[in-house]
Enzyme design. Structure first.
Site, PDB file in Angstrom:
ATOM      1  N   HIS A  99       7.093  -6.708  -6.473  1.00 23.71           N
ATOM      2  CA  HIS A  99       6.123  -6.274  -5.464  1.00 23.71           C
ATOM      3  C   HIS A  99       6.609  -5.006  -4.788  1.00 23.71           C
ATOM      4  CE1 HIS A  99       8.879  -9.226  -3.686  1.00 23.71           C
ATOM      5  NE2 HIS A  99       8.778  -8.561  -2.549  1.00 23.71           N
ATOM      6  N   HIS A 101       6.220  -2.856  -1.461  1.00 24.06           N
ATOM      7  CA  HIS A 101       5.711  -2.868  -0.088  1.00 24.06           C
ATOM      8  C   HIS A 101       5.187  -1.472   0.233  1.00 24.06           C
ATOM      9  CE1 HIS A 101       7.895  -6.593   1.368  1.00 24.06           C
ATOM     10  NE2 HIS A 101       8.666  -6.292   0.332  1.00 24.06           N
TER      11      HIS A 101
END
Ligand code: AMP
Ligand code: ZN
Length: 134
Positions: A99, A101
């Protein structure tokens, strides 16, 4: 499928506030935001981290992250944006599904610390609505 919270989000088994998606990438609000509009971009297929994906998919994630950064600037009035991405537990990764951010930054906030400001009073739903508009 591994027992993975982000795979469950992709499958619709867990809720999320969608900001943007492509065929291979999904972007949604972080449930514990460090700032208003804090978004995560993930591959729809499970890849633990950057070491497990090919360069083409890594490039698609950067492309989607750039798109979200632009939405944060245009729709939330962000003055800057930070990209943060951890690979492996040694690097601070907690959820083992890649992921990125994307953190909008505002000039009135300190650059040294994540602000504890009024953004927390706004619901994720309301923030997502603003972020998607434009
Ligand atoms: P890290 O692996 O250290 O980058 O941290 C994982 C991030 O995922 C944290 O910022 C969490 O707030 C976020 N997170 C964990 N579960 C969810 C969820 N169900 N929906 C949205 N964000 C989440
Ligand atoms: Zn996963």
């Amino acid at each position: 499928m591994p027992d993975c919270i982000f795979c469950k989000i992709i499958e619709g088994e867990l809720p999320s506030e969608k900001i943007y998606e492509t065929e291979e990438v999904y972007c949604f609000l972080d449930a514990n935001p460090l700032g208003k509009g804090h978004t995560l971009c993930i591959p729809k297929k499970h890849h633990q981290n950057v070491f497990e994906m090919d360069a083409d998919l890594a490039a698609k994630l950067i492309k989607a992250s750039k798109k979200v950064a632009q939405m944060q600037k245009d729709n939330l009035g962000a003055d800057g944006v930070d990209f943060l991405q951890y690979n492996g537990r040694a690097g601070g990764q907690e959820v083992m599904h890649y992921h990125m951010h994307i953190l909008p930054r505002f000039e009135e906030d300190s650059v040294d610390a994540w602000p504890e400001t009024a953004y927390k009073k706004e619901s994720l739903e309301a923030t997502a609505k603003k972020l998607r508009s434009g």
